[in-house]
Every structure is written in structure tokens, then in C-alpha cells.
Design an enzyme around this catalytic site. Structure first.
Site, short mmCIF file in Angstrom:
data_model
loop_
_atom_site.label_atom_id
_atom_site.label_comp_id
_atom_site.label_asym_id
_atom_site.label_seq_id
_atom_site.Cartn_x
_atom_site.Cartn_y
_atom_site.Cartn_z
N CYS A 132 0.83 -1.20 0.00
CA CYS A 132 0.00 0.00 0.00
C CYS A 132 0.87 1.26 0.00
O CYS A 132 1.53 1.54 -0.98
CB CYS A 132 -0.98 -0.04 1.17
SG CYS A 132 -2.42 1.02 0.95
N HIS A 133 0.90 2.03 1.08
CA HIS A 133 1.79 3.19 1.17
C HIS A 133 3.17 2.82 1.71
O HIS A 133 4.06 3.67 1.77
CB HIS A 133 1.17 4.27 2.04
CG HIS A 133 -0.07 4.89 1.48
ND1 HIS A 133 -1.31 4.30 1.60
CD2 HIS A 133 -0.26 6.03 0.77
CE1 HIS A 133 -2.22 5.06 1.00
NE2 HIS A 133 -1.61 6.12 0.48
N GLU A 163 -6.31 6.76 -4.16
CA GLU A 163 -6.08 7.92 -3.30
C GLU A 163 -7.19 8.96 -3.49
O GLU A 163 -7.68 9.56 -2.51
CB GLU A 163 -4.72 8.54 -3.63
CG GLU A 163 -4.06 9.27 -2.49
CD GLU A 163 -3.45 8.34 -1.46
OE1 GLU A 163 -4.03 8.24 -0.36
OE2 GLU A 163 -2.39 7.75 -1.72
#
Length: 226
Positions: A132-133, A163
């Protein structure tokens, strides 16, 4: 002797707009329970013990493993004794994994100690991974010639489209998809939003979103067992 894996979690608990953030519950829990039966796992964060969990992820993810993770006495102890990232040695581990949440884009992406550590893993041929991030924590990592580990490599990360749907664009200093493409990465994503996508390119393993976390854990396990 079982392999050793370092889980890196954010210490950031606030976004650029003042919202709550932290490490994202299923992105730590799901890979943890894939890997824990086969490996020893330590947690580390920039500020060490008790890294903050993203409360939205706690409220949203009520699957068995996510709930268990927060109640698990072994996990609680690991979180309470999380290592300070700058004090960790890559030589003590066989793989590094960066969990997501928006926090890594706020702290880990800009920390020299994160870039140094990830570079050491990658340059040693060890598994260097994130979901993910989480891959935002790898943007400063380089190969032995000083070039980004993403240059010419296939990768995935939380998409710009996801996002935007999550309405979090203004919460973070950069969009991970755009940033890693600017480093020379070759972006891949699932056919639709929120579906699982895991990309393996050499010792670089990345997952797109929360649904990909278990798959990243499985890919790490497969790589360790080769």
C-alpha cells in the site's frame, strides 16, 4: 534456523491536514500471521516503541486476524518493544517489510535511516518489500551504484485513483504512484480499485492496497523458502 523478518511501521500519527493516521491494521496483521509460524519477526519504527495504529483501519477491519492482532499478547509485546529504526542492523535479518497507512509517506519516506537500511537489505540481495503506502518508505533506497531500487523495476503501490476515491490526496506530501514512477519504476495495478495486486521483481516485492497484504506475506514466505 528460522529466518528473521523486520516489519517497519510508521511513527507518524497525523496527516498534513491534521487527520489521524498511523500504520494500517490489516497491512501488518495479514502478513504477520502468514509469516509468524515460519519466521521470527521484530517490529521497528522511527521513534521505537508503541507506533500508532490508524484508528480508521481499526474501526473498519473486523476480520479475525485484524482483531486477533490487536489482542495477541506476543504482538502487544513486540509493539511495546518496537526497535528504534536507526538502531537496527540489516545483518540481523533476512527480509524487510514496510506496512502501509498514510504515515510512511509522512515520515519514513524522508528519513535517511530508512533509506540506508532499505538500501542495505536490497544491496545484500535480501527481500525488500512493502504494501500500500509502505513502499513510500523505500523511495530513498538505492542499489550499489547509487541508483533507485525502483529504476527499471516492476512495482505496485496504492494507486492515484484509490487515493482520489479515498479523498486523501491532500493528506500526504506526494502520491506514491507518481513518485516511484518518477524514480524509473514500471507501475502495475489491479484491474479495478481495491483488488489484490502483488508484484515481484527480483528481491523487490510490493503490494498495491490492503487487499494485497496477505499476498505480499505469501510472496515473502515463498522467497524465503527458495
Amino acid at each position: 534456523m528460522s529466518p528473521s523478518i523486520l516489519f517497519v511501521l510508521t511513527s507518524a500519527n497525523t496527516t498534513l491536514t491534521g487527520g489521524n493516521t498511523g500504520w494500517y491494521l490489516p497491512e501488518a496483521a495479514h502478513p504477520y500471521y502468514v509469516l509468524a509460524p515460519h519466521a521470527s519477526i521484530d517490529f521497528a519504527a522511527p521513534k521505537g516503541p508503541n507506533p500508532p495504529v490508524d484508528q480508521y483501519s481499526v474501526d473498519t477491519f473486523k476480520d479475525d486476524e485484524s482483531v486477533k492482532f490487536l489482542q495477541d499478547p506476543i504482538v502487544k509485546d513486540k509493539l511495546a518493544n518496537a526497535k528504534v529504526l536507526s538502531e537496527v542492523k540489516a545483518s540481523d535479518y533476512d527480509a524487510i517489510f514496510y506496512a502501509g497507512g498514510h504515515g510512511p509517506v509522512i515520515d519514513l519516506a524522508f528519513l535517511p535511516e530508512s533509506a540506508k537500511l532499505a538500501s542495505e537489505f536490497y544491496q545484500s540481495g535480501k527481500i525488500t518489500s512493502g504494501v500500500c503506502h509502505g513502499p513510500a518508505g523505500l523511495v530513498g533506497a538505492t542499489d550499489s551504484s547509487g541508483v533507485s531500487i525502483f529504476k527499471g523495476k516492476h512495482f505496485t503501490v496504492f494507486s492515484n485513483a484509490e487515493e482520489e476515491v479515498a479523498q486523501k490526496v491532500k493528506d500526504i506530501p506526494f502520491l506514491p504512484e507518481d513518485k516511484i514512477i518518477s524514480l524509473g519504476g514500471i507501475y502495475e495495478k489491479a484491474e479495478d480499485l481495491w483488488l489484490s495486486k502483488v508484484v515481484i521483481d527480483g528481491n523487490l516485492i510490493t503490494g498495491q492496497n490492503p487487499a494485497s497484504a496477505r499476498g505480499v506475506g505469501e510472496a515473502i514466505l515463498n522467497a524465503l523458502q527458495k
